[in-house]
Design a protein around this motif. Structure first.
Motif, PDB file in Angstrom:
ATOM      1  N   THR A   2       0.838  -1.180   0.000  1.00 28.63           N
ATOM      2  CA  THR A   2       0.000   0.000   0.000  1.00 28.63           C
ATOM      3  C   THR A   2       0.878   1.237   0.000  1.00 28.63           C
ATOM      4  O   THR A   2       1.696   1.431   0.896  1.00 28.63           O
ATOM      5  CB  THR A   2      -0.929   0.028   1.238  1.00 28.63           C
ATOM      6  N   THR A   4       1.088   5.215   0.260  1.00 25.64           N
ATOM      7  CA  THR A   4       0.352   6.379   0.730  1.00 25.64           C
ATOM      8  C   THR A   4       1.194   7.624   0.493  1.00 25.64           C
ATOM      9  O   THR A   4       2.423   7.572   0.521  1.00 25.64           O
ATOM     10  CB  THR A   4      -0.015   6.273   2.226  1.00 25.64           C
ATOM     11  N   CYS A   5       0.516   8.723   0.258  1.00 32.17           N
ATOM     12  CA  CYS A   5       1.187  10.002   0.090  1.00 32.17           C
ATOM     13  C   CYS A   5       0.835  10.889   1.268  1.00 32.17           C
ATOM     14  O   CYS A   5      -0.275  10.833   1.799  1.00 32.17           O
ATOM     15  CB  CYS A   5       0.743  10.686  -1.201  1.00 32.17           C
ATOM     16  N   ARG A   6       1.803  11.695   1.650  1.00 33.23           N
ATOM     17  CA  ARG A   6       1.602  12.656   2.729  1.00 33.23           C
ATOM     18  C   ARG A   6       2.419  13.910   2.421  1.00 33.23           C
ATOM     19  O   ARG A   6       3.341  13.877   1.604  1.00 33.23           O
ATOM     20  CB  ARG A   6       2.019  12.074   4.072  1.00 33.23           C
ATOM     21  N   THR A  86       0.512   7.283  -8.236  1.00 30.24           N
ATOM     22  CA  THR A  86      -0.096   7.651  -6.960  1.00 30.24           C
ATOM     23  C   THR A  86       0.282   9.073  -6.575  1.00 30.24           C
ATOM     24  O   THR A  86      -0.561   9.851  -6.118  1.00 30.24           O
ATOM     25  CB  THR A  86       0.329   6.658  -5.858  1.00 30.24           C
TER      26      THR A  86
END
Length: 162
Positions: A2, A4-6, A86
């Motif tokens: 998985t 994820t971007c932050r 993404t």
């Protein structure tokens, strides 16, 4: 896996610098100093898998209705896994949230951006970019990057029903 971007933080500066410098040494990304990264940290996002930094990108405002995706990179060993997609999705959504309808990039990876909904356009339609950044670039008179553009429906703007 998985991804994820932050939003990037000051703790990410050294890793951002390392990734961007690696691309800059290949001549496919403009270098950024640590000081510049610190000044612009609020424009950067990072992609992580299980707390491991695997990519980055930034969204820089060029005008009232235009932003640019910059410094888009993925770490070695993680390319080809959709991480770049993404990051681009995250940045395009940021533009939409900010009410900015035009997202552009200068790139050598035209096919990648086309797969992400961008179209090839003439660089000259972005005087904001030319006068803000290109004027200082060593390649300004022989730029071989391709301009791409994606139109975004900002929040509060109804999509056309075609």
């Amino acid at each position: 896996m998985t991804v994820t971007c932050r939003k990037a933080t000051e703790q990410d500066i050294e890793t951002l610098y390392t990734i961007i410098q690696g691309y800059a040494e290949q001549g496919i990304m403009l270098p950024r100093t640590r000081e510049t990264l610190a000044e612009q940290i609020d424009t950067f996002v990072v992609a992580v898998i299980d707390d491991q930094f695997v990519g980055c990108g930034s969204l820089t405002r060029l005008g009232q209705d235009l932003v640019e995706i910059r410094s888009l990179g993925v770490t070695e060993g993680h390319k080809g896994l959709g991480i770049g997609n993404t990051i681009v999705d995250f940045l395009v959504e940021e533009a939409r949230q900010q009410g900015i309808p035009k997202v552009m990039a200068l790139t050598y990876a035209v096919n990648f951006f086309e797969r992400n909904g961008f179209s090839v356009v003439q660089k000259e339609i972005f005087p904001e970019k030319v006068w803000k950044d290109c004027i200082h670039c060593k390649k300004r008179d022989c730029c071989d990057e391709i301009a791409v553009l994606k139109m975004v429906d900002p929040i509060g703007v109804a999509a056309s029903g075609n």
